[in-house]
Scaffold this active site. Structure first.
Site, PDB file in Angstrom:
ATOM      1  N   HIS A 110       0.779  -1.137   0.305  1.00  0.00           N
ATOM      2  CA  HIS A 110       0.306   0.079   0.014  1.00  0.00           C
ATOM      3  C   HIS A 110       1.286   1.125   0.039  1.00  0.00           C
ATOM      4  CE1 HIS A 110      -3.501  -2.291   1.771  1.00  0.00           C
ATOM      5  NE2 HIS A 110      -3.783  -2.938   0.563  1.00  0.00           N
ATOM      6  N   THR A 178      -4.420  -7.322  11.049  1.00  0.00           N
ATOM      7  CA  THR A 178      -5.271  -7.341   9.458  1.00  0.00           C
ATOM      8  C   THR A 178      -6.651  -7.656  10.267  1.00  0.00           C
ATOM      9  OG1 THR A 178      -5.449  -6.437   7.502  1.00  0.00           O
ATOM     10  CG2 THR A 178      -4.188  -8.954   8.580  1.00  0.00           C
ATOM     11  N   ALA A 221      -0.145  -9.219  19.082  1.00  0.00           N
ATOM     12  CA  ALA A 221       0.846  -9.372  18.096  1.00  0.00           C
ATOM     13  C   ALA A 221       2.310  -8.673  18.771  1.00  0.00           C
ATOM     14  CB  ALA A 221       1.218  -7.545  16.983  1.00  0.00           C
TER      15      ALA A 221
HETATM   16  N1  APR Z   1      -1.978  -6.970  18.905  1.00  0.00           N
HETATM   17  C1  APR Z   1      -1.945  -7.556  17.250  1.00  0.00           C
HETATM   18  N2  APR Z   1      -3.538  -6.807  16.326  1.00  0.00           N
HETATM   19  C2  APR Z   1      -4.325  -5.834  17.000  1.00  0.00           C
HETATM   20  C3  APR Z   1      -4.036  -5.291  17.874  1.00  0.00           C
HETATM   21  C4  APR Z   1      -2.320  -5.877  18.409  1.00  0.00           C
HETATM   22  N3  APR Z   1      -2.044  -5.517  18.918  1.00  0.00           N
HETATM   23  N4  APR Z   1      -4.195  -4.660  17.928  1.00  0.00           N
HETATM   24  C5  APR Z   1      -5.053  -3.609  16.912  1.00  0.00           C
HETATM   25  N5  APR Z   1      -5.132  -6.050  16.348  1.00  0.00           N
HETATM   26  C6  APR Z   1      -5.908  -5.500  15.368  1.00  0.00           C
HETATM   27  C7  APR Z   1      -7.835  -5.297  15.080  1.00  0.00           C
HETATM   28  O1  APR Z   1      -7.993  -5.815  15.904  1.00  0.00           O
HETATM   29  C8  APR Z   1      -8.129  -4.802  13.771  1.00  0.00           C
HETATM   30  O2  APR Z   1      -8.467  -6.842  13.490  1.00  0.00           O
HETATM   31  O3  APR Z   1      -5.733  -4.990  13.467  1.00  0.00           O
HETATM   32  C9  APR Z   1      -6.919  -5.612  13.263  1.00  0.00           C
HETATM   33  C10 APR Z   1      -6.807  -3.465  12.504  1.00  0.00           C
HETATM   34  O4  APR Z   1      -7.720  -3.467  11.415  1.00  0.00           O
HETATM   35  P1  APR Z   1      -7.613  -2.390  10.529  1.00  0.00           P
HETATM   36  O5  APR Z   1      -7.461  -1.458  11.425  1.00  0.00           O
HETATM   37  O6  APR Z   1      -8.655  -2.419   9.746  1.00  0.00           O
HETATM   38  O7  APR Z   1      -6.186  -2.575   9.771  1.00  0.00           O
HETATM   39  P2  APR Z   1      -5.361  -2.988   8.889  1.00  0.00           P
HETATM   40  O8  APR Z   1      -6.519  -4.258   8.610  1.00  0.00           O
HETATM   41  O9  APR Z   1      -3.852  -2.672   8.269  1.00  0.00           O
HETATM   42  O10 APR Z   1      -6.450  -2.189   7.595  1.00  0.00           O
HETATM   43  C11 APR Z   1      -5.819  -2.838   5.934  1.00  0.00           C
HETATM   44  O11 APR Z   1      -7.233  -0.821   5.091  1.00  0.00           O
HETATM   45  O12 APR Z   1      -8.193   1.774   5.236  1.00  0.00           O
HETATM   46  C12 APR Z   1      -6.955   0.640   4.427  1.00  0.00           C
HETATM   47  O13 APR Z   1      -5.092   0.521   3.430  1.00  0.00           O
HETATM   48  C13 APR Z   1      -5.172   0.678   4.922  1.00  0.00           C
HETATM   49  O14 APR Z   1      -3.923  -0.679   4.908  1.00  0.00           O
HETATM   50  C14 APR Z   1      -5.187  -0.061   5.248  1.00  0.00           C
HETATM   51  C15 APR Z   1      -6.573  -1.314   4.381  1.00  0.00           C
END
Ligand code: APR
Length: 238
Positions: A110, A178, A221
């Site tokens: 990204h 994610t 994580a």
């Molecule tokens: N350890 C593990 N997981 C965690 C932690 C942690 N400490 N804190 C939060 N999470 C998890 C949440 O439960 C959630 O499922 O990380 C995930 C983050 O999800 P999103 O905020 O949706 O992020 P992501 O999946 O990276 O988003 C994907 O969306 O907006 C776009 O381009 C942007 O790359 C991004 C994409």
């Protein structure tokens, strides 16, 4: 059942950087640092209000200087440096925490906060500063032509062919931090599994595609990833 493997693909998302103090996208209030994702992360938003979008990413870029890689980034870098088999770390994150931890076999699907894309000459360059003030392109010198080198909604993620190829040939696919809400990354587990990989998820909560994984480990994580890396490096099993 534990299995041996030689070829690992790891996908990371915002959750891997959460313990470093980088905000995730889909918090409980559904907002990203007070904005709807669509208002700051689409080409339409950039045309409508470039100043808002530039300032938003300028703030994120400045914030990077105040955060450090955490135990999960460090463990993945250790795995990269120690694991003799094939490995590819695909991150959706635009921060540089995997880079700073020392991961080399790394791909930012990204884009990256610390890179600029010049709409005048099409060059992508390292960038460390504010874009809202319209600085010159490091490559062609044109002013006001830079945008963050970030893949917004509706744009094509980087290096998809290389990622697809890696997913088809890996025997272990691991997804970390994610939500599984955004494609194509959310579909990687299905591709890897279809082609025979074992699939493991590590996340705070079950992701939207949790049911696709052979195994889900729920937690932070910073705790789960070092334990998993230790397991892999000590036993070559997952
Ligand atoms: N350890 C593990 N997981 C965690 C932690 C942690 N400490 N804190 C939060 N999470 C998890 C949440 O439960 C959630 O499922 O990380 C995930 C983050 O999800 P999103 O905020 O949706 O992020 P992501 O999946 O990276 O988003 C994907 O969306 O907006 C776009 O381009 C942007 O790359 C991004 C994409």
């Amino acid at each position: 059942m534990l299995q041996r493997f030689n070829n690992i693909v790891i996908l990371t998302g915002a959750g891997v950087s959460a313990e470093s103090g980088v905000a995730t996208f889909r918090g409980p209030d559904g907002l990203w640092e007070g904005h709807r994702v669509e208002d700051v992360a689409t080409p339409e938003a950039f045309v409508r209000d470039p100043d808002l979008v530039q300032k938003f990413y300028d703030e994120r870029r400045a914030k990077l200087k105040t955060v450090e890689p955490n135990a999960a980034h460090q463990a993945l870098a250790r795995l990269d440096q120690t694991w003799a088999g094939e490995l590819l770390l695909v991150t959706q994150n635009v921060d540089d925490l995997h880079d700073r931890a020392g991961s080399q076999r790394l791909l930012h699907m990204h884009g990256e906060l610390n890179r600029a894309w010049c709409l005048a000459c099409d060059a992508r360059s390292p960038f460390d500063g504010d874009m809202a003030s319209g600085p010159p392109c490091p490559a062609c010198g044109q002013t006001g032509s830079l945008r963050p080198d970030i893949v917004w909604f509706g744009e094509m993620p980087y290096q998809m062919e290389r990622i697809e190829q890696a997913l088809r040939s890996c025997d272990l696919f691991v997804s970390i931090g994610t939500s599984g809400a955004v494609y194509p990354a959310a579909g990687f587990v299905q591709t890897a599994r279809y082609h025979g990989a074992r699939t493991l998820e590590m996340n705070l909560d079950p992701s939207e595609g949790s049911f696709h994984f052979h195994e889900s480990r729920m937690g932070r994580a910073g705790e789960l990833v070092p334990d998993w890396v230790e397991q892999v490096l000590s036993h070559g099993l997952c």
